[in-house]
Design an enzyme around this catalytic site. Structure first.
Site, PDB file in Angstrom:
ATOM      1  N   LYS A  97     -19.109 -16.167   4.847  1.00 36.20           N
ATOM      2  CA  LYS A  97     -20.543 -15.912   5.028  1.00 36.20           C
ATOM      3  C   LYS A  97     -21.256 -15.489   3.751  1.00 36.20           C
ATOM      4  O   LYS A  97     -20.777 -14.609   3.045  1.00 36.20           O
ATOM      5  CB  LYS A  97     -20.726 -14.800   6.052  1.00 36.20           C
ATOM      6  CG  LYS A  97     -20.257 -15.165   7.435  1.00 36.20           C
ATOM      7  CD  LYS A  97     -20.508 -13.974   8.306  1.00 36.20           C
ATOM      8  CE  LYS A  97     -20.011 -14.158   9.719  1.00 36.20           C
ATOM      9  NZ  LYS A  97     -19.964 -12.853  10.385  1.00 36.20           N
ATOM     10  N   GLY A 109      -7.658  -8.196   0.387  1.00 36.46           N
ATOM     11  CA  GLY A 109      -7.904  -9.141   1.474  1.00 36.46           C
ATOM     12  C   GLY A 109      -7.355 -10.522   1.178  1.00 36.46           C
ATOM     13  O   GLY A 109      -6.281 -10.660   0.591  1.00 36.46           O
ATOM     14  N   GLY A 140     -12.567  -4.291   1.920  1.00 40.59           N
ATOM     15  CA  GLY A 140     -13.940  -3.827   2.122  1.00 40.59           C
ATOM     16  C   GLY A 140     -14.374  -2.873   1.028  1.00 40.59           C
ATOM     17  O   GLY A 140     -15.512  -2.929   0.545  1.00 40.59           O
ATOM     18  N   ARG A 143       0.820  -1.220   0.000  1.00 43.43           N
ATOM     19  CA  ARG A 143       0.000   0.000   0.000  1.00 43.43           C
ATOM     20  C   ARG A 143       0.853   1.270   0.000  1.00 43.43           C
ATOM     21  O   ARG A 143       0.406   2.318  -0.462  1.00 43.43           O
ATOM     22  CB  ARG A 143      -0.945   0.000   1.212  1.00 43.43           C
ATOM     23  CG  ARG A 143      -2.164  -0.897   0.998  1.00 43.43           C
ATOM     24  CD  ARG A 143      -3.059  -0.917   2.208  1.00 43.43           C
ATOM     25  NE  ARG A 143      -4.381  -1.440   1.883  1.00 43.43           N
ATOM     26  CZ  ARG A 143      -5.337  -1.616   2.783  1.00 43.43           C
ATOM     27  NH1 ARG A 143      -5.135  -1.335   4.052  1.00 43.43           N
ATOM     28  NH2 ARG A 143      -6.506  -2.092   2.417  1.00 43.43           N
TER      29      ARG A 143
HETATM   30  C1  3PG Z   1      -8.708  -1.818   5.254  1.00 46.00           C
HETATM   31  O1  3PG Z   1      -7.605  -2.306   5.475  1.00 46.00           O
HETATM   32  O2  3PG Z   1      -9.706  -2.503   5.010  1.00 46.00           O
HETATM   33  C2  3PG Z   1      -8.806  -0.330   5.195  1.00 46.00           C
HETATM   34  O3  3PG Z   1      -7.617   0.265   5.555  1.00 46.00           O
HETATM   35  C3  3PG Z   1      -9.952   0.179   6.033  1.00 46.00           C
HETATM   36  O4  3PG Z   1      -9.748  -0.143   7.379  1.00 46.00           O
HETATM   37  P1  3PG Z   1     -10.988  -0.208   8.362  1.00 46.00           P
HETATM   38  O5  3PG Z   1     -11.792  -1.415   7.913  1.00 46.00           O
HETATM   39  O6  3PG Z   1     -10.421  -0.377   9.733  1.00 46.00           O
HETATM   40  O7  3PG Z   1     -11.776   1.055   8.190  1.00 46.00           O
HETATM   41 MG    MG Z   2     -11.203  -3.762   6.694  1.00 49.40          MG
END
Ligand code: 3PG
Ligand code: MG
Length: 424
Positions: A214, A381, A404, A37
């Site tokens: 899920k 992720g 997310g 990142r």
């Molecule tokens: C992540 O890693 O998903 C983003 O940096 C957002 O982080 P957060 O879900 O803690 O807001």
């Molecule tokens: Mg997150």
């Protein structure tokens, strides 16, 4: 309309406040275990510095409870940034306050400064809905944002991973900077282009692969993709909710009983819109043991001792852990002629071999389809880390920096913090 980017504005002699997502993974010694990142924010940072601007970077790291937590300091990020940029990045011990103001004021053209973790202040994460309903929260969020906004002449947002949040630094700060340039950076531009083009203008066949634990997490993604994709491959534990909805036994597998009707509805809707939903045809199952006194991880390691492959029903006492070998072949076949691929979520408990085989097989099949000309996009992720573990990242068209955020994008949601930024 397209958003203005940093390339569209003049930065010479000006101070640029730039929101990044430096939420990097750290080990227990606070060493950065992936600087992805940080590296992906460099094009925007360098562009500003090279054109004579000064940059003030800000980010969150982890989820501190609104107070200082030394383990979540951005100091390691400042060091890594200094190495990558080849210049001394000024590190502020906080993100607001007198010292920060003084340091920001002293910045010259070509200087770079990083503020301390924004989430050491609880105001950063006050939700805007809560602030709308509570004057005190509104005041607190606005006061905090104003201190950040006053540091600079220009606002740049390049924090794609956080784009689905309405944190003060993402949403309130640009509102406070109305009248000044407020633009996106090159990372967000690239993410929006890849994710946007892929979903709105896909070359067919378009195949989506969804996994993870899920169904409830992915319902909106499935709903949004059903009438866009030709095939939807379902793996991970979410498949067991579909199994049960189809009347199959799932043993001790993860299963969301509250979502059985929803799962049935999705299977029916897929038929109606002509989307081929592909569920696993075999499953690697493990037997659950209770090893009292052992930590959870060793418990599950013991589970691996006793595993087998089943098709159809999963017996009581057994738990689904991964897609089986026939499913891996089937999924690879369904991907082989794909021209567009979107993948989010692992196929099994991939962090625990041998239950990583399904995720690996899918990663390889996606890479092979990409070699043959498909455009492939992987949400951040777990699926992203699986691809990196296998060193396949160069054979994927785009790996998102947002977990997310990319998921919410695939749900068709709008990002409020981007909507308020300047248009071309
Ligand atoms: C992540 O890693 O998903 C983003 O940096 C957002 O982080 P957060 O879900 O803690 O807001
Ligand atoms: Mg997150």
């Amino acid at each position: 309309m397209a958003k203005k980017t940093v390339a569209d504005i003049s930065v010479k002699g000006r101070k640029v406040l730039m929101r990044c997502d430096f939420n990097v993974p750290l080990d227990d010694q606070c060493n950065i275990t992936s600087d992805d990142r940080i590296v992906k924010a460099l094009p925007t940072i360098k562009n500003i510095l090279d054109r004579g601007g000064a940059v003030i970077l800000m980010s969150h790291l982890g989820r501190p409870a609104g107070e200082r937590d030394d383990k979540l300091s951005l100091a390691p990020v400042a060091r890594r940034l200094s190495e990558l940029l080849g210049l001394e990045v000024v590190f502020a011990g906080d993100c607001v306050g007198e010292d920060v103001r003084a340091k920001a004021k002293a910045l010259k053209s070509g200087d770079c400064m990083l503020l301390e973790n924004l989430r050491f202040h609880k105001e950063e994460t006050i939700k805007d809905k809560a602030a709308k309903e509570d004057a005190q929260l509104r005041q607190a969020k606005d006061d905090f944002a104003k201190q950040l906004a006053d540091l600079a002449d220009i606002y740049v947002d390049d924090a794609f991973g956080t784009a689905h949040r309405d944190n003060a630094s993402m949403y309130t700060v640009p509102q406070m900077m109305k009248g000044k340039p407020r633009v996106i950076g090159f990372l967000i531009e690239k993410e929006l282009k890849f994710l946007g083009d892929t979903v709105s203008n896909p070359e067919k066949p378009f195949v989506a692969i969804l996994g993870g634990a899920k169904v409830s997490d992915k319902i909106r993604v499935i709903e949004n993709l059903l009438d866009k994709v030709d095939r939807l491959l379902i793996g991970g534990a979410m498949a067991y909710t579909f199994f049960k909805a189809e009347g199959r036994a799932v043993g001790k597998s993860l299963c969301e009983d509250d979502f059985l009707d929803k799962a049935t509805g999705l299977l029916e809707r897929a038929k109606d819109v002509g989307c081929e939903m592909v569920l696993p045809v075999d499953t690697v199952v493990a037997k659950e043991f209770q090893w009292h006194g052992l930590p959870a991880r060793e418990n599950t390691a013991k589970m691996a001792v006793s595993h087998k492959i089943v098709s159809g029903n999963i017996d009581a006492d057994w738990q689904g852990m991964d897609i089986g070998p026939k499913t891996r072949k089937l999924f690879a076949k369904k991907l082989s002629d794909a021209k567009t691929i979107v993948w989010n979520g692992p196929m099994g408990v991939f962090e625990m071999p041998p239950f990583d085989q399904g995720t690996k097989a899918v990663a390889l099949a996606v890479a092979e389809a990409t070699d043959k000309g498909a455009r492939s996009v992987i949400g951040g992720g777990d699926s992203a880390s699986a691809v990196e573990k296998l060193d396949l990242q160069d054979r994927i068209s785009h790996i998102s920096t947002g977990g997310g955020a990319s998921l919410e994008f695939l749900e068709g949601k709008k990002f409020v913090c981007l909507e308020i930024l300047d248009e071309k």
